[in-house]
Design a protein around this motif. Sequence first.
Motif, mmCIF file in Angstrom:
data_model
loop_
_atom_site.group_PDB
_atom_site.id
_atom_site.type_symbol
_atom_site.label_atom_id
_atom_site.label_comp_id
_atom_site.label_asym_id
_atom_site.label_seq_id
_atom_site.Cartn_x
_atom_site.Cartn_y
_atom_site.Cartn_z
ATOM 1 N N SER A 194 0.860 -1.183 0.000
ATOM 2 C CA SER A 194 0.000 0.000 0.000
ATOM 3 C C SER A 194 0.899 1.237 0.000
ATOM 4 N N TYR A 195 0.383 2.328 -0.546
ATOM 5 C CA TYR A 195 1.174 3.550 -0.662
ATOM 6 C C TYR A 195 2.527 3.256 -1.305
ATOM 7 N N ARG A 196 2.475 2.501 -2.359
ATOM 8 C CA ARG A 196 3.688 2.023 -3.034
ATOM 9 C C ARG A 196 4.590 3.164 -3.481
ATOM 10 N N TYR A 197 4.016 4.196 -4.072
ATOM 11 C CA TYR A 197 4.826 5.284 -4.619
ATOM 12 C C TYR A 197 5.467 6.122 -3.523
ATOM 13 N N ASP A 198 4.805 6.239 -2.381
ATOM 14 C CA ASP A 198 5.408 6.949 -1.246
ATOM 15 C C ASP A 198 6.622 6.176 -0.732
ATOM 16 N N ILE A 199 6.457 4.863 -0.627
ATOM 17 C CA ILE A 199 7.571 4.017 -0.180
ATOM 18 C C ILE A 199 8.741 4.139 -1.146
ATOM 19 N N LEU A 200 8.434 4.114 -2.444
ATOM 20 C CA LEU A 200 9.498 4.211 -3.447
ATOM 21 C C LEU A 200 10.175 5.574 -3.415
ATOM 22 N N PHE A 201 9.425 6.626 -3.121
ATOM 23 C CA PHE A 201 10.007 7.966 -3.025
ATOM 24 C C PHE A 201 11.021 8.036 -1.886
ATOM 25 N N VAL A 202 10.617 7.565 -0.715
ATOM 26 C CA VAL A 202 11.519 7.559 0.450
ATOM 27 C C VAL A 202 12.699 6.630 0.182
ATOM 28 N N TYR A 203 12.423 5.486 -0.402
ATOM 29 C CA TYR A 203 13.462 4.502 -0.732
ATOM 30 C C TYR A 203 14.515 5.111 -1.657
ATOM 31 N N ALA A 204 14.075 5.816 -2.711
ATOM 32 C CA ALA A 204 15.008 6.417 -3.659
ATOM 33 C C ALA A 204 15.849 7.499 -2.992
ATOM 34 N N LEU A 205 15.237 8.284 -2.111
ATOM 35 C CA LEU A 205 15.999 9.303 -1.378
ATOM 36 C C LEU A 205 17.085 8.665 -0.519
ATOM 37 N N ILE A 206 16.721 7.590 0.162
ATOM 38 C CA ILE A 206 17.692 6.897 1.023
ATOM 39 C C ILE A 206 18.837 6.336 0.187
ATOM 40 N N ILE A 207 18.513 5.751 -0.952
ATOM 41 C CA ILE A 207 19.557 5.205 -1.833
ATOM 42 C C ILE A 207 20.495 6.301 -2.284
ATOM 43 N N GLN A 208 19.959 7.463 -2.636
ATOM 44 C CA GLN A 208 20.804 8.577 -3.069
ATOM 45 C C GLN A 208 21.733 9.037 -1.944
ATOM 46 N N VAL A 209 21.208 9.104 -0.737
ATOM 47 C CA VAL A 209 22.032 9.502 0.414
ATOM 48 C C VAL A 209 23.153 8.492 0.629
ATOM 49 N N ILE A 210 22.823 7.208 0.544
ATOM 50 C CA ILE A 210 23.830 6.160 0.742
ATOM 51 C C ILE A 210 24.908 6.241 -0.335
ATOM 52 N N LEU A 211 24.489 6.385 -1.605
ATOM 53 C CA LEU A 211 25.452 6.455 -2.704
ATOM 54 C C LEU A 211 26.376 7.656 -2.557
ATOM 55 N N PHE A 212 25.835 8.755 -2.046
ATOM 56 C CA PHE A 212 26.667 9.946 -1.839
ATOM 57 C C PHE A 212 27.620 9.737 -0.658
ATOM 58 N N LYS A 213 27.120 9.183 0.425
ATOM 59 C CA LYS A 213 27.932 8.998 1.626
ATOM 60 C C LYS A 213 29.095 8.039 1.393
ATOM 61 N N VAL A 214 28.890 7.011 0.578
ATOM 62 C CA VAL A 214 29.962 6.040 0.332
ATOM 63 C C VAL A 214 30.900 6.509 -0.784
ATOM 64 N N GLY A 215 30.615 7.672 -1.342
ATOM 65 C CA GLY A 215 31.499 8.220 -2.370
ATOM 66 C C GLY A 215 31.219 7.750 -3.777
ATOM 67 N N PHE A 216 30.116 7.032 -3.959
ATOM 68 C CA PHE A 216 29.792 6.549 -5.300
ATOM 69 C C PHE A 216 29.343 7.695 -6.196
ATOM 70 N N GLU A 217 28.651 8.666 -5.608
ATOM 71 C CA GLU A 217 28.218 9.839 -6.353
ATOM 72 C C GLU A 217 28.805 11.096 -5.724
ATOM 73 N N SER A 218 29.216 12.018 -6.588
ATOM 74 C CA SER A 218 29.776 13.284 -6.134
ATOM 75 C C SER A 218 28.674 14.338 -6.030
ATOM 76 N N LYS A 219 29.049 15.524 -5.565
ATOM 77 C CA LYS A 219 28.075 16.612 -5.487
ATOM 78 C C LYS A 219 27.546 16.962 -6.879
ATOM 79 N N ARG A 220 28.438 16.897 -7.864
ATOM 80 C CA ARG A 220 28.000 17.211 -9.225
ATOM 81 C C ARG A 220 27.074 16.121 -9.762
ATOM 82 N N ASP A 221 27.330 14.867 -9.386
ATOM 83 C CA ASP A 221 26.413 13.778 -9.764
ATOM 84 C C ASP A 221 25.028 14.011 -9.162
#
Length: 268
Positions: A53-80
Motif C-alpha cells: 500500500s502507498y507504493r509510490y510513497d515508499i518508493l520515493f523515500v526509498y530512492a531518497l535513502i539510496i541517493q544519500v547512501i550512494l553519496f555517503k559512500v562516495g559513489f556519487e559526487s556533489k555534481r552527480d
Amino acid sequence: MNELVNVLRGNNSDNKIYLNPFVEFLCFGLKQIIGITFGLTLVLGFLLTTNASYRYDILFVYALIIQVILFKVGFESKRDILVVTIFHLIGLSMELIEVSVNHSWSYTSSGLFYIASVPIFTGFMYASVGSYMAKEFKLLKLKVTGMPNTKLLIGYSIAIYANFILNNHIYDFRYLLIIAMVILYWKVDLRFKPANKSYRFNLPIVFVLIGFFIWIAENISTYLGIWVYPNQVPVWHMVHISKISSWMLLSIISFNLVYLLLYKVKKK
C-alpha cells in the motif's frame, strides 16, 4: 587483482596493466553494470513493493535513502547529485504534462507524495538515466570532440522536449528530430576506454542502443505495474517498439545535459 579493481573504478593509468580484448570487453560490461547501479536499485524497489500500500510513497523515500547512501559512500559526487536533481525535475515536469494533460499513461496506487496525478518518485526514474550518463563519463573516461556548439545543443534539446509535450496537440516532429540527430552527431568523435585501450563509437548508434535498453526497462516496469499505458489496463502487453525512438530522443537530452554539466563546464 588490485589493478583490475582500479580499472573498474576508472583510476587506471596507461600501460599499467595489459589486458586482452576479452578482458577489455569484460571491463566494459562491468562498468555498464556499475553505471546503472541507481537504476538497478530502483528496479529492486519495484520488485519489493509489488503488493505494498502507498507504493509510490515508499518508493520515493526509498530512492531518497539510496541517493544519500550512494553519496555517503562516495559513489556519487556533489555534481552527480546535481545531475540527478536536474533530471528529476525535468522528468517530473514531463510526467505532469503526459499524465495530467495528455493522459498518455497512468499510475495505479494512491499516496501522499503526489503533484496532481503524478507520484513525485517518478522523477527518480529519469534521474537514473542521468546518473548512468554521469557515471559512464568518468568510468569510461569519455572524450568527446566535434560536438555542436552550446547554443545549438540547448536549442536542439529544447526542441525535443517541446515535441514530447506538444506531439499530441500539434504534430509529432520526431522523425525530423531523428534526421537532425544524424546530421548533428554523425561526425562527433566519441572515444572511451574500458581499460587501457581507447575505442571509438558512433554517437547516433549509442543513442539508439540506450533507447533500446531503456525500452526493455520500461517493459519490466510496466509489467511490475509501476505505470500502465491505456492498452495495458485490462491485461499487460509489451510496450510498442516505436517507444524506442522516444527513449532515444530522451537519451539525447540526457547526453547533452551531462556533457554540458560534467564535460564542458569542467573543461573551462
